[in-house]
Design an enzyme around this catalytic site. Sequence first.
Site, short mmCIF file in Angstrom:
data_model
loop_
_atom_site.label_atom_id
_atom_site.label_comp_id
_atom_site.label_asym_id
_atom_site.label_seq_id
_atom_site.Cartn_x
_atom_site.Cartn_y
_atom_site.Cartn_z
N GLU A 80 0.86 -1.19 0.00
CA GLU A 80 0.00 0.00 0.00
C GLU A 80 0.90 1.24 0.00
O GLU A 80 1.95 1.26 0.65
CB GLU A 80 -0.89 0.00 1.24
CG GLU A 80 -1.84 1.17 1.31
CD GLU A 80 -2.65 1.19 2.60
OE1 GLU A 80 -3.71 1.83 2.62
OE2 GLU A 80 -2.20 0.58 3.61
N LYS A 179 -10.48 0.43 -1.20
CA LYS A 179 -10.38 0.20 0.24
C LYS A 179 -11.64 0.71 0.94
O LYS A 179 -12.03 1.87 0.78
CB LYS A 179 -9.14 0.91 0.79
CG LYS A 179 -8.86 0.65 2.26
CD LYS A 179 -7.56 1.35 2.69
CE LYS A 179 -7.23 1.09 4.14
NZ LYS A 179 -5.96 1.78 4.55
N CYS A 212 -4.80 -3.32 4.08
CA CYS A 212 -4.39 -2.84 5.39
C CYS A 212 -5.50 -2.94 6.46
O CYS A 212 -5.85 -4.02 6.90
CB CYS A 212 -3.84 -1.42 5.28
SG CYS A 212 -2.72 -0.95 6.64
#
Length: 501
Positions: A80, A179, A212
């Site tokens: 990321e 995300k 993440c």
Amino acid sequence: MLPCQCLLPAVVFALAALQALASDTFLAAVYEHAVILPDASTQPVPASHALALMHRNMDVLEGAVKEAARQGAHIIVTPEDGIYGWRFTRESIYPYLEDIPDPVVNWIPCTDPSRFGPAPVQERLSCMARNNSIYVVANMGDKKPCASSDPSCPGDGRYQFNTDVVFDTHGKLVARYHKYNLFRGETQFNYPKEPEAVTFETPFGKFGIFTCFDILFYEPAVVLVDKMQVDTVLFPTAWMNVLPFLTAVQFHSAWAMGMRVNLLSANTHNTSMAMTGSGLFTPEGPAAYHYDSATEEGRLLLAELSTHPRLSPTYPPAINWSSYATSIKKFPGENDTFSGAVRRDIFTFGELRHKDGNHTVCQGDLCCHLVYQMSDKRKDEVYVLGAFDGLHGSLIKYHWQICTLLKCPSTNLSTCGQPVETAQTKFEMFSLSGTFGTSYVFPEVLYSGVQLAPGEFQVLRDGRLISKNGTSKPLVTATLFGRLYEKDPPHPLRISPEVSP
């Protein structure tokens, strides 16, 4: 002769694809990248400056892609923020964004770069994959215009998303993921209106992808594993290590074991931000991992993984995480407990005062049981058994149940729960269990020096985390993390769909 020469690469790829299809394993790679960061600015730089910085990072990533392919890897995951970093406002990140189409458009940017407007980053990533016959996973920014008739449309007339992309061995865009769970500070990006469960099929298994902070939530993480039945999760991350529990390698390895899937975790490397820790994790434990808080160097990791772990003869059985712990009331012995903070979470702790013993500590609906024997009871080291049952987090909260055998930084009990990386005490044995109210529990053991303990512990089907033959290195923590997704409060920054695990 020319037609035959032109057909040769296609024939080689077809043979490689058939070989991967017939194989029970595949070779995976992750690259921990020391990102070249832009100068901090609240104002946008010229597009040419933004592209120049991204090319510098992609030069490094391309070197990793080529080396992974040379060693025979089928897929590589990069971190990321790996192409441009994170020093941005909403306005200043704009020159770094591209319009990333839905993969249904059947697009190979390497051969048709201008089909959807300027896309130099996608073109280069696509060519990395195509020229090296390897799947390439990268993280970048997506921009989407929106109309004023859209009540959610930002004032600048566009959505900006933290986005993962996947290109196959032909360079075709096969996956795009926005995300869903943004970490605090990601104000340069928007939340997607709906969670995405992105999967794609390969000759070497079914893959899912998220980014993440997503790993801590039911959507998309659990949905991909339980409902979509993926074999392997791709995980670009920029993970800031937080001891004693949430360092990258310990939690990501525990998550793969608890969810019983492969996890390919590629972390950003930046020691000043406590970012390091990447790995190739399996249901049985780490196949390869890297943790380096001392240097500023990147690292390529490769490992052979099971194509379909659920079909593997070594696939771990389903665990009843509360079976043993609920079968006993409490262990006899010392009942003195005290409160201590792990960051903002208030744990109930009980000190291990003797070389061996049985202990029970409870908080809320959770009781944690421990049987242990130290190799030697040192006077200068203190261990505790801890329990936590409650909401974790500041702005965005989620519900943990945690049982932990934990080393304190000093003999002063008020320090218990504070970060510690080193220890001197080994254990002849330990058995840790808890009355968890969830089937989502993640087991981990962390040794001194932030080292994992592959093959040295196991989880019994009744939910006990036990050492196999003692600890070969001094112990920092042995922990069971439970996630009660159904007790998570609504997201404070967006309206979340109802969670029904």
